[in-house]
Structures are given as C-alpha cells and as structure tokens.
Design an enzyme around this catalytic site. Sequence first.
Site, PDB file in Angstrom:
ATOM      1  N   GLY A 111       0.836  -1.205   0.000  1.00  0.00           N
ATOM      2  CA  GLY A 111       0.000   0.000   0.000  1.00  0.00           C
ATOM      3  C   GLY A 111       0.867   1.251   0.000  1.00  0.00           C
ATOM      4  O   GLY A 111       0.668   2.175  -0.803  1.00  0.00           O
ATOM      5  N   HIS A 112       1.864   1.258   0.888  1.00  0.00           N
ATOM      6  CA  HIS A 112       2.800   2.402   0.908  1.00  0.00           C
ATOM      7  C   HIS A 112       3.547   2.491  -0.423  1.00  0.00           C
ATOM      8  O   HIS A 112       3.778   3.581  -0.948  1.00  0.00           O
ATOM      9  CB  HIS A 112       3.834   2.237   2.032  1.00  0.00           C
TER      10      HIS A 112
END
Length: 284
Positions: free
Chosen positions: A36-37
Amino acid sequence: MEIIRTVKHLNEVVDAARAEGKTIGLVPTMGALHAGHASLVERARKENDIVVVSVFVNPTQFNNSTDLQTYPRTEEADCALLESLGADYAFVPSVAEVYPEPDTRTFDLGPVAEVMEGAMRPGHFNGVAQIVSKLFAWAKPTRAYFGEKDFQQIAVIRKMAELEGFDTLEIIDCPIVREADGLALSSRNVRLTPEARAIAPRIHQVLLASRDLKAQGMQPAEVEKAVTEAIDASDALFRTEYYRIVDALTMQPIARWDEAGSRGTVGCVTVYCGDVRLIDNIRY
Ligand code: PAF
C-alpha cells in the site's frame, strides 16, 4: 537514496530543490512499509522531481501505549524498499528530533474529526495534525500522498492544511491496496494470529455485499445494522466497533442516500479481529 535524520538537513535538501524549481512529493508513513505504501511512493515518483518519504512512528497520535509499543518497526527493510522504489530521501528522525519539546498545539479540526475514529480515539487526530503539519512545514511538498484506507484521516488532514494555510500544497488520496483475498493492507496485519488472518478478509466481503443491500432499497441505518451483524455473526473473533455510512467530504452520518454531497458516500468500519483493530471502508 539518502537517509536524513535531522530537520536541518531536510530543510537544506528541500530548499535547494525548490530553488531549482523542482517539485517535491511527500509520502508520510509510520514505517512497516507494505505494498500500500509502495503504491503511494510509486505515484509520487511519477508525479514529482523529488520524492521524500518520512518514516516515523508518531507517539502523539497513539492513545493506547500498548499499541505504540507493539507498533511494528522495520527501518532497515523499509529503507531497502524505498531505495528499490526510487525514493530520493527517507526522512527517519528520532522522537527527540521531531519533538525537542512537547507539542502543545490543539487544532480546531471541527466536526470532521469528532465522529468515528475521532470519537473512539480521543486525541488521535490532534496528534496526526501535529505531525503532518510539521512534515508539511519541513518538507515543503508540492504534493502529499495518503492512502484511502484511513479515509477519515485524509479529511482531517485537509482541514488541518486549511487551518494552517498550506494552500498551495496538493493533498492526493490514493486507493486502498488489498491482498488477493480482499484484506486491506495494513502494518497491523502482521499482528493477526493465523486464525484471525484467515477470517479477516470477510470484512471486505461483507462491505462489498452491502452494496446489494443499498440496491435492494435499504436506507443507510439499516445497512449499518446489517453490516455490523453480518461481521459479528461470521466469527466469534470479530467485534465490530462501529460501521457508519457518512458523507465522503464532511464525514457526517447521513439518514438517506440522497443527502450526501458531491463526493458521495463512504461506509467506514472498525473491527477487532482477535486483539487487532482493523479499519476498512467502501464507497457506495
Ligand atoms: O497514516 C499514517 O501512517 C500516519 O497517521 C501518518 C499520516 C504517517 C502520520 O503519522
């Protein structure tokens, strides 16, 4: 990629970039980085000349000391990932560097911060506003990137930016990244027991199915009740803290679907899955 530990050095680097007319993309994180990051960093990489990623577990936003102590810290792996993604700078300060003295600022964040996470975690959003306002002031980003898993957090950060006069900075919300089975990626997922991990994707499944309930004519309050019951009934490890269907801009609950403004509606859920508090959301 260079690892920066001090505010002074970060200032030097971004001031030099700005003087050359370069754009700066900032990705604020608390580390324990996952895909996600990575999606935020990749997007920042595409859209800016310089990419700064902050990695800092911000103590002022934790209202539970056990959560702060057990929050995963994986600096070496984080920096290796950031390097592979083409970030220019990882800003990895100490707590003393960020808070040489206690931050006593209280932000008047208004209704957007009073409901849901704001009601359940007193002081949490003020702590987020404290750290993000510092990061914005230090990194002077052209654009800052946040994941929509923390949907309400983005609304709060927009409010803080308005209060603090970060007018030229663009806040960019990026879609939730999920595991193949639908579980929203979160740094806290590593704390799930194998049993809890196996059932956790049901949260997303119930949220997806709730779109059909809307299509069948249920009003928001009925959908909230049905979702809460469906999650809790599906396994004894689940305890839903809240499920609220709100205006996606103001974060205020809506009684009817047509009450929502131009940004539409979002359903936000917080569920204890065993001991781990997971959050997720869905657009209607
Ligand atoms: O979403 C997070 O990881 C944190 O709340 C943030 C925005 C990095 C501030 O510490």
